[in-house]
Design an enzyme around this catalytic site. Structure first.
Site, mmCIF file in Angstrom:
data_model
loop_
_atom_site.group_PDB
_atom_site.id
_atom_site.type_symbol
_atom_site.label_atom_id
_atom_site.label_comp_id
_atom_site.label_asym_id
_atom_site.label_seq_id
_atom_site.Cartn_x
_atom_site.Cartn_y
_atom_site.Cartn_z
ATOM 1 N N GLU A 1 -0.955 -31.038 -21.267
ATOM 2 C CA GLU A 1 -1.303 -31.001 -19.832
ATOM 3 C C GLU A 1 -1.453 -32.430 -19.302
ATOM 4 O O GLU A 1 -1.024 -32.742 -18.190
ATOM 5 C CB GLU A 1 -2.586 -30.207 -19.591
ATOM 6 C CG GLU A 1 -2.458 -28.720 -19.904
ATOM 7 C CD GLU A 1 -1.300 -28.033 -19.185
ATOM 8 O OE1 GLU A 1 -1.001 -28.395 -18.038
ATOM 9 O OE2 GLU A 1 -0.669 -27.147 -19.796
ATOM 10 N N TRP B 1 1.902 -33.508 -18.521
ATOM 11 C CA TRP B 1 2.460 -33.150 -17.206
ATOM 12 C C TRP B 1 2.044 -34.179 -16.160
ATOM 13 O O TRP B 1 2.784 -34.477 -15.220
ATOM 14 C CB TRP B 1 2.002 -31.740 -16.788
ATOM 15 C CG TRP B 1 2.896 -30.684 -17.354
ATOM 16 C CD1 TRP B 1 2.675 -29.923 -18.465
ATOM 17 C CD2 TRP B 1 4.188 -30.290 -16.850
ATOM 18 N NE1 TRP B 1 3.738 -29.080 -18.675
ATOM 19 C CE2 TRP B 1 4.674 -29.281 -17.696
ATOM 20 C CE3 TRP B 1 4.971 -30.689 -15.763
ATOM 21 C CZ2 TRP B 1 5.918 -28.664 -17.489
ATOM 22 C CZ3 TRP B 1 6.199 -30.079 -15.559
ATOM 23 C CH2 TRP B 1 6.669 -29.080 -16.422
ATOM 24 N N TRP C 1 14.709 -22.526 6.321
ATOM 25 C CA TRP C 1 13.335 -22.033 6.508
ATOM 26 C C TRP C 1 13.192 -21.459 7.914
ATOM 27 O O TRP C 1 13.583 -22.115 8.881
ATOM 28 C CB TRP C 1 12.327 -23.182 6.369
ATOM 29 C CG TRP C 1 12.296 -23.837 5.027
ATOM 30 C CD1 TRP C 1 12.821 -25.055 4.709
ATOM 31 C CD2 TRP C 1 11.691 -23.342 3.834
ATOM 32 N NE1 TRP C 1 12.594 -25.344 3.376
ATOM 33 C CE2 TRP C 1 11.894 -24.296 2.820
ATOM 34 C CE3 TRP C 1 10.999 -22.167 3.515
ATOM 35 C CZ2 TRP C 1 11.438 -24.124 1.508
ATOM 36 C CZ3 TRP C 1 10.551 -21.997 2.211
ATOM 37 C CH2 TRP C 1 10.768 -22.964 1.229
ATOM 38 N N ASN D 1 -5.739 -24.035 -11.850
ATOM 39 C CA ASN D 1 -4.283 -24.212 -11.901
ATOM 40 C C ASN D 1 -3.519 -22.896 -11.771
ATOM 41 O O ASN D 1 -2.526 -22.815 -11.042
ATOM 42 C CB ASN D 1 -3.890 -24.914 -13.199
ATOM 43 C CG ASN D 1 -2.403 -25.181 -13.263
ATOM 44 O OD1 ASN D 1 -1.850 -25.854 -12.403
ATOM 45 N ND2 ASN D 1 -1.727 -24.617 -14.255
ATOM 46 N N TRP E 1 7.338 -25.777 1.410
ATOM 47 C CA TRP E 1 6.349 -26.279 0.459
ATOM 48 C C TRP E 1 5.607 -27.503 0.992
ATOM 49 O O TRP E 1 4.451 -27.736 0.683
ATOM 50 C CB TRP E 1 6.995 -26.590 -0.902
ATOM 51 C CG TRP E 1 8.044 -27.681 -0.859
ATOM 52 C CD1 TRP E 1 9.369 -27.525 -0.663
ATOM 53 C CD2 TRP E 1 7.825 -29.102 -1.002
ATOM 54 N NE1 TRP E 1 10.011 -28.748 -0.659
ATOM 55 C CE2 TRP E 1 9.084 -29.732 -0.873
ATOM 56 C CE3 TRP E 1 6.705 -29.893 -1.225
ATOM 57 C CZ2 TRP E 1 9.248 -31.115 -0.964
ATOM 58 C CZ3 TRP E 1 6.861 -31.272 -1.316
ATOM 59 C CH2 TRP E 1 8.114 -31.876 -1.180
ATOM 60 N N TRP F 1 3.899 -28.513 -6.345
ATOM 61 C CA TRP F 1 4.512 -27.730 -5.265
ATOM 62 C C TRP F 1 6.002 -27.529 -5.501
ATOM 63 O O TRP F 1 6.527 -26.440 -5.328
ATOM 64 C CB TRP F 1 4.257 -28.399 -3.903
ATOM 65 C CG TRP F 1 2.915 -27.985 -3.390
ATOM 66 C CD1 TRP F 1 1.740 -28.661 -3.522
ATOM 67 C CD2 TRP F 1 2.590 -26.752 -2.726
ATOM 68 N NE1 TRP F 1 0.711 -27.932 -2.972
ATOM 69 C CE2 TRP F 1 1.205 -26.759 -2.464
ATOM 70 C CE3 TRP F 1 3.334 -25.646 -2.315
ATOM 71 C CZ2 TRP F 1 0.556 -25.699 -1.827
ATOM 72 C CZ3 TRP F 1 2.694 -24.597 -1.668
ATOM 73 C CH2 TRP F 1 1.320 -24.630 -1.431
HETATM 74 P P1 FAD Z 1 -7.151 -29.478 -17.536
HETATM 75 O O1 FAD Z 1 -6.497 -28.196 -17.929
HETATM 76 O O2 FAD Z 1 -8.444 -29.795 -18.142
HETATM 77 O O3 FAD Z 1 -6.080 -30.626 -17.809
HETATM 78 C C1 FAD Z 1 -6.459 -31.981 -18.083
HETATM 79 C C2 FAD Z 1 -5.777 -32.908 -17.083
HETATM 80 O O4 FAD Z 1 -4.365 -32.839 -17.211
HETATM 81 C C3 FAD Z 1 -6.071 -32.579 -15.633
HETATM 82 O O5 FAD Z 1 -7.311 -33.100 -15.214
HETATM 83 C C4 FAD Z 1 -4.882 -33.214 -14.913
HETATM 84 O O6 FAD Z 1 -5.069 -34.604 -14.726
HETATM 85 C C5 FAD Z 1 -3.759 -33.011 -15.927
HETATM 86 N N1 FAD Z 1 -3.005 -31.796 -15.595
HETATM 87 C C6 FAD Z 1 -3.278 -30.513 -15.969
HETATM 88 N N2 FAD Z 1 -2.321 -29.688 -15.510
HETATM 89 C C7 FAD Z 1 -1.431 -30.448 -14.829
HETATM 90 C C8 FAD Z 1 -0.214 -30.172 -14.119
HETATM 91 N N3 FAD Z 1 0.294 -28.941 -14.035
HETATM 92 N N4 FAD Z 1 0.438 -31.203 -13.531
HETATM 93 C C9 FAD Z 1 -0.038 -32.474 -13.616
HETATM 94 N N5 FAD Z 1 -1.184 -32.799 -14.285
HETATM 95 C C10 FAD Z 1 -1.867 -31.792 -14.874
HETATM 96 N N6 FAD Z 1 -3.300 -31.807 -10.209
HETATM 97 C C11 FAD Z 1 -3.897 -32.918 -9.733
HETATM 98 O O7 FAD Z 1 -4.529 -33.662 -10.500
HETATM 99 N N7 FAD Z 1 -3.784 -33.253 -8.411
HETATM 100 C C12 FAD Z 1 -3.096 -32.477 -7.516
HETATM 101 O O8 FAD Z 1 -3.007 -32.829 -6.344
HETATM 102 C C13 FAD Z 1 -2.513 -31.276 -7.996
HETATM 103 N N8 FAD Z 1 -1.859 -30.445 -7.153
HETATM 104 C C14 FAD Z 1 -1.283 -29.289 -7.639
HETATM 105 C C15 FAD Z 1 -0.591 -28.450 -6.756
HETATM 106 C C16 FAD Z 1 0.001 -27.276 -7.220
HETATM 107 C C17 FAD Z 1 0.743 -26.382 -6.264
HETATM 108 C C18 FAD Z 1 -0.085 -26.941 -8.576
HETATM 109 C C19 FAD Z 1 0.536 -25.684 -9.094
HETATM 110 C C20 FAD Z 1 -0.759 -27.771 -9.467
HETATM 111 C C21 FAD Z 1 -1.367 -28.948 -9.014
HETATM 112 N N9 FAD Z 1 -2.065 -29.821 -9.884
HETATM 113 C C22 FAD Z 1 -2.626 -30.968 -9.389
HETATM 114 C C23 FAD Z 1 -2.079 -29.579 -11.342
HETATM 115 C C24 FAD Z 1 -3.268 -28.793 -11.902
HETATM 116 O O9 FAD Z 1 -3.495 -27.637 -11.152
HETATM 117 C C25 FAD Z 1 -4.570 -29.594 -11.979
HETATM 118 O O10 FAD Z 1 -4.331 -30.846 -12.568
HETATM 119 C C26 FAD Z 1 -5.602 -28.867 -12.837
HETATM 120 O O11 FAD Z 1 -5.885 -27.601 -12.285
HETATM 121 C C27 FAD Z 1 -6.863 -29.699 -12.925
HETATM 122 O O12 FAD Z 1 -7.850 -29.011 -13.617
HETATM 123 P P2 FAD Z 1 -8.485 -29.595 -14.946
HETATM 124 O O13 FAD Z 1 -8.839 -31.017 -14.754
HETATM 125 O O14 FAD Z 1 -9.592 -28.686 -15.346
HETATM 126 O O15 FAD Z 1 -7.254 -29.480 -15.935
#
Ligand code: FAD
Length: 481
Positions: free
Chosen positions: A274, A277, A305, A341, A359, A382
């Site tokens: 993660e 990502w 659109w 997420n 989007w 997105w």
């Molecule tokens: P954990 O599961 O604990 O993951 C650890 C860290 O990994 C997160 O803190 C984050 O930095 C990174 N991470 C995890 N999942 C993703 C992912 N899919 N993509 C990129 N990094 C990830 N994340 C953001 O930080 N900022 C945003 O603006 C953002 N916008 C999003 C918009 C959409 C439509 C979607 C589907 C996802 C988005 N995410 C975003 C990714 C993700 O949802 C969040 O990072 C995550 O929910 C953060 O929760 P956590 O810190 O508990 O994650």
């Protein structure tokens, strides 16, 4: 000893901070925050991020004061004009900072570096935000477009990297150096919405470490499955702390590794991916800067659109679509500045695919309301959901929020927390109240259309409509490079 500026941006921490460490090696350091949001373009923080920034800077100032230093806050029309003024005023010989990667930030920093060096000031930048800077991991000189090979290449390079210690002392700042009270920057929102943010979050380096410790003690084991369940705290909630640099990814990886004695189990591997990502999103934004507001897959530029239906938009942002998982998520977002997420994916899919709203509209709403709003991650999230990004969900994958709710929130903990009007509905109907028999609704004291909306879109019909529109794009032939 000579003076240097530590130009603070999204690195609100003392530990593993290469710019600060380098500055301290040779100089007495002035910690400086510059407020000049106009020059950040699309990366200028939205409302929820400004709230975080205010409190994050406050926390950093308190830390610095505890060590005999303080945060100097200035504002100006550009960062360069402020840096030129303060280096002149203090005779500072060097400016150190940690890099940012949005296109406007890269341009600004290039200009600042050249101008300072032109004046004989030492200007040097570092990596504090990423495991690998966007240009490090490449295949035959080309960027990756698919996550798995990208992440495998990262793992091969080695993700467990050395971290720098926090300084033990910080030099005192001469009282002649003037600054602005943080409150004058106007970062705090004027609406009561901020109360929910205060209840939920504690910005700052210490709070970030507490979150990581909680995760290691309570949620790392089982992360791979629990991370998908919005009703439990199965993830770190570190995203805003990582975005503001209150903790760095090197520190996170090293701490997890040391807790596991260096043995990466399946949960840790998934957790690291993660973080991967996050790295991948920055890699993509750097190599494909057009993705700030255009789809990575250029075929999507031709997507017809329809005009945004204001009734659908209003229902989505207020959490009144009649689709419980999405409504719970949108209300969680509004109240706490964060959304799980799994729910982000469902909310985004409903907007883009069932409501046919571009989007970019959803991305802008998230940008303003998320405390973790991060240009690279938000755009990638997105575009992935819409199907127009790199390694994206295919266009025909349209989330069914009813089934998703049953699968990931089967006991309804999440939906009942955010939608109290549905609290008495049995689990079986909780995620699809529109399908519940009349007597079940009556027993739950629920009148659809009065206590909770009928669905604003028919999930089946809107799905078919979206599939037909997206199929046309599939046939479009265009060079994607
Ligand atoms: P954990 O599961 O604990 O993951 C650890 C860290 O990994 C997160 O803190 C984050 O930095 C990174 N991470 C995890 N999942 C993703 C992912 N899919 N993509 C990129 N990094 C990830 N994340 C953001 O930080 N900022 C945003 O603006 C953002 N916008 C999003 C918009 C959409 C439509 C979607 C589907 C996802 C988005 N995410 C975003 C990714 C993700 O949802 C969040 O990072 C995550 O929910 C953060 O929760 P956590 O810190 O508990 O994650």
């Amino acid at each position: 000893m000579t003076l240097a500026i530590w130009w603070i941006r999204r690195d609100l921490r003392l530990g593993d901070n290469p710019a600060l460490s380098a500055a301290l090696r040779h100089h007495k350091v002035i910690p400086l925050y510059i407020h000049a949001p106009e020059e950040e373009g699309a990366a200028a923080p939205g409302a929820a991020s400004r709230w975080w920034l205010h409190h994050g800077l406050q926390a950093l100032d308190a830390q610095l004061r505890g060590m005999g230093s303080r945060l100097v806050v200035r504002e100006g029309r550009s960062a360069l004009s402020v840096l030129e003024a303060i280096t002149r005023e203090t005779s500072a010989e060097a400016v150190y900072w940690n890099r940012q990667y949005a296109p406007t930030q890269i341009e600004r920093d290039k200009g600042v570096k050249a101008a300072l060096r032109g004046k004989g000031i030492h200007a040097e930048s570092f990596n504090a935000a990423l495991l690998f800077e966007p240009w490090v991991i490449e295949r035959e000189g080309k960027p990756y477009r698919v996550f798995t090979p990208y992440w495998n290449a990262c793992l091969k390079h080695g993700i467990d990297q050395p971290v720098l210690p926090s300084p033990v002392v910080m030099p005192q700042i001469p009282s002649s150096i003037q600054d602005l009270p943080l409150g004058t920057l106007g970062l705090l929102p004027k609406i009561p919405w901020a109360l929910g943010l205060e209840e939920r979050w504690s910005p700052g380096e210490a709070a970030a470490w507490k979150k990581l410790e909680r995760f290691l003690d309570q949620a790392l084991e089982g992360y791979k499955t629990h991370r998908d369940r919005p009703g439990i705290e199965g993830t770190t909630r570190l995203s805003p702390h990582l975005h503001f640099g209150e903790i760095g990814p090197r520190q996170v990886v090293r701490t997890v590794m040391s807790r596991l004695g260096g043995v990466i189990n399946a949960d840790a591997a998934h957790f690291f991916s993660e973080l991967g990502w996050r790295e991948f999103s920055h890699h993509l934004l750097f190599h494909f800067p057009h993705t700030v507001d255009h789809p990575m897959d250029r075929r999507w530029n031709a997507f017809p659109w329809p005009a945004v239906d204001p009734r659908l938009w209003q229902a989505w942002i207020t959490g009144c679509t009649g689709i419980p998982l999405v409504d719970a998520g949108m209300r969680e977002l509004w109240h706490t500045g964060w959304m799980h997420n799994r729910v982000r994916m469902n909310a985004a899919s409903l907007l883009v695919k069932n409501m046919l709203i571009p989007w970019q509209e959803g991305e802008r709403w998230f940008w303003d309301t998320l405390v973790d709003a991060d240009l690279a991650n938000n755009i990638q999230g997105w575009q992935w959901t819409a199907g127009c990004g790199a390694d994206a969900a295919p266009y025909f994958r349209i989330f069914n929020p009813g089934l998703q709710g049953e699968r990931f929130d089967g006991s309804g903990e999440y939906v009942r927390r955010w939608l109290p009007e549905l609290v008495s509905l049995p689990d079986r109907w909780l995620h699809r109240p529109w399908a519940a028999p009349a007597n079940v609704l009556c027993d739950a004291g629920l009148r659809l259309g009065e206590h909770y909306p009928h669905p604003v879109v028919d999930l089946g019909e809107s799905r078919s409509r979206a599939l037909a529109s997206f199929a046309q794009l599939k046939a479009t032939k265009i060079n994607l490079t």
